[in-house]
Design a protein around this motif. Structure first.
Motif: not given
Length: 597
Positions: A320-321, A325-330
């Motif tokens: 799920l890496e 990462r995409q969730l963290e950026q949002r």
């Protein structure tokens, strides 16, 4: 990071932020207090010190010396009363060598000083010894606080070695200074105290603080006579250190039923033997500190949430890496937007508060500027009105000198009486413009409409005479009253009368009518001129700021400011063309019921 460590970091951040903010806020308050203290000190030095040489100067008067030598007490009483009015002091009186008051400006009052023994007062003793005296104390007869200046009157006025015949004393009333200090010194929400040599509070804008002490020590035997038999009790003031900035000292003062913290700024008034202290409330500092701590907490929470999200991301599995990462950026983007929006909102709030403060200050300055502009437009007629009595005074003085040379004392006395009448006339003219030019106290009170109209017409009377304009007054026998600020209402009427005079500058045998009418719980002040009237297409814009029909002068603020003043007293200002020609202005205000007058 363990929770105790996070909590410790959070508390340490709050502590450092609070200490820094509190220090900056107190520094800003202290700078403001220094400016206020300097303004108030200058005001006190001028208002009190300008009378220091008054007794010595008046003591040189030949009339005073003559009537004193002749023991003409009635003439001395009348003369001192006239000098007291022109000098602007509370009282003027003569004390004999035995310490008894010979004559006084208040000889006709129930609190007359005549015959009273003031020989125990230090300022009388100093003058009897041949020196000028200064003293501050409670009045022995009036019980009012005052400053006393004294000077010896010698048998030969120009001989310093001549024996002292009497003592001339001028008393300066201090209560009006306490009422004027807020506007003159710009104290706003701050307070002030003036302490004497034993830490007793002699002056203050807070009535409950007056004639108390900052410490518990009793007055010395040399200081107690200032206050006669009145007991000077401790105020109960205490001093403490600010919690986060212990180098900042605060005063706790009783105010009403509570105790409040103040930042104290003191300076010496050595010429009076006083110490002036301006007390700035620390309440605003606590409110600003709370806002800073709230903002710091919000920032810490945002950082903590980001750190937790970062930690959770590291725990995710490799499968799920990419998604993590995409969730963290949002989340980071949303957090940054929130922080930016929050900072922008705070900046907008601060800018709006500053703008509102600046607008309020600008509005006050515009009102005063409009008043001074009106005075400027009347300056030519005032100059003409002053020149007439001044020319007459010059002629009378030359004639009197010749009469004295020829021993024509009776005719010279008549000339002197005429000169006194001319001087009184000059004083009345100057007093009218002085009262009109002062700033408003900003407090509503019952206003006599008939007197208001007469005062305003009196200010433009000289301009009317100069233009040859007749004023027809129609006032009711029973004067109606309204609730408002008399200075601002007078400014409105003077502005309307001045506009009417300007509209009739090119006309001969012009006249304007001023009438006061009451109906349906309202008072109407009607003003009609014989000018050319107002163009119909100008009537819709007549109250707009900076709109003017004058070609060469005028900022277009007079009617706009006048309308706002009348509206602030729940009234209205209307302008229209009269069917028979000319412009008609109507000021409508709520009538004050008789039982509230």
């Amino acid at each position: 990071m363990p929770r105790p460590a996070m909590l410790l970091c959070y508390l340490l951040l709050l502590l450092l932020t609070a200490a820094a903010c509190q220090h900056w806020i107190y520094q800003d308050l202290r700078a403001q207090a220094v400016s206020q203290s300097n303004n108030l000190a200058a005001f006190l030095r001028y208002s009190i010190g300008r009378h220091a040489t008054l007794p010595a100067t008046l003591g040189q008067s030949p009339l005073l010396q003559q009537w004193l030598a002749q023991s003409d007490i009635a003439a001395l009483n009348q003369y001192l009363a006239e000098l007291q009015q022109s000098a602007g002091v509370a009282d003027l009186y003569l004390v004999g060598n035995d310490g008894l008051v010979l004559a006084s400006s208040n000889s006709q009052d129930t609190t007359s000083y005549v015959g009273r023994d003031f020989g125990f007062r230090p300022y009388v003793q100093a003058a009897l010894a041949g020196n000028s005296g200064f003293y501050y104390a409670l009045g022995h007869t009036s019980g009012m606080r005052g400053v006393y200046y004294s000077a010896p009157l010698r048998q030969e006025a120009t001989d310093p070695a001549s024996p002292v015949r009497a003592v001339l004393v001028a008393k300066v009333d201090l209560e009006p200074l306490e009422l004027q200090q807020q506007q003159i010194a710009g104290l706003k929400g701050s307070h002030f105290i003036v302490t004497g040599q034993s830490n007793e509070i002699f002056l203050s804008d807070v009535p409950a603080w007056r004639l108390t002490k900052l410490d518990d020590a009793p007055l010395s035997s040399t200081e107690q006579p200032r206050y006669l038999t009145k007991a000077i009790t401790p105020l109960g003031q205490t001093e403490r250190r600010a919690l986060l900035t212990p180098w900042q000292q605060l005063w706790q003062m009783p105010l009403g039923a509570n105790r409040q913290n103040y930042l104290a700024q003191s300076q010496q008034l050595s010429e009076f033997g006083w110490q002036l202290t301006v007390l700035t409330p620390a309440t605003d500092a606590y409110q600003q500190l709370s806002a800073a701590l709230l903002l710091t907490s919000l920032l810490f929470v945002i950082l903590l949430l980001g750190w937790r999200l970062q930690r959770e991301r590291q725990k995710r599995t490799a499968q799920l890496e990419l998604h993590a990462r995409q969730l963290e950026q949002r989340v980071i983007a949303r957090t940054a937007d929130l922080a930016a929006s929050n900072q922008q909102l705070v900046a907008q709030i601060q800018q709006r508060e500053q703008t509102e403060t600046a607008l309020a200050h600008t509005e006050q300055e515009l009102v005063q500027a409009a008043k001074l502009a009106t005075i400027g437009s009347l300056s030519a007629s005032l100059n003409h009105e002053l020149n007439q009595p001044l020319t007459a005074l010059s002629s009378y003085s030359q004639t009197t000198a010749k009469m004295l040379d020829k021993a024509m004392y009776s005719e010279a006395k008549q000339n002197l009486q005429a000169m006194q009448q001319l001087i009184a006339r000059l004083g009345n003219i100057v007093a009218q413009f002085k009262d009109f030019s002062r700033k408003s106290a900003g407090k509503n009170q019952p206003v006599d409409v008939n007197k208001l109209v007469l005062d305003a017409v009196g200010l433009v009377h000289h301009q009317c005479q100069r233009q040859g304009v007749k004023v027809r007054l129609q006032l009711p026998d029973l004067a109606p009253q309204v609730l408002g600020d008399p200075i601002q209402l007078e400014q409105v009427l003077v502005n309307l009368l001045t506009n009417a005079l300007q509209a009739m500058q090119q006309q001969s045998d012009a006249a304007m009518a001023v009438a006061v009418k009451t109906a349906a719980g309202q008072v109407q002040i009607l003003l009609k001129d014989q000018g050319p009237g107002i163009e119909p297409h100008h009537l819709e814009r007549i109250f707009e700021a900076f709109f003017t029909t004058k070609q060469r002068d005028g900022l277009g603020l007079g009617l706009s400011i006048s309308q706002r003043i009348i509206q602030s007293f729940a009234g209205k200002l209307e302008v229209r063309n009269h069917p028979q020609g000319g412009a008609e202005l109507c000021v409508t205000l709520p009538l004050l019921p008789m039982e509230t007058c």
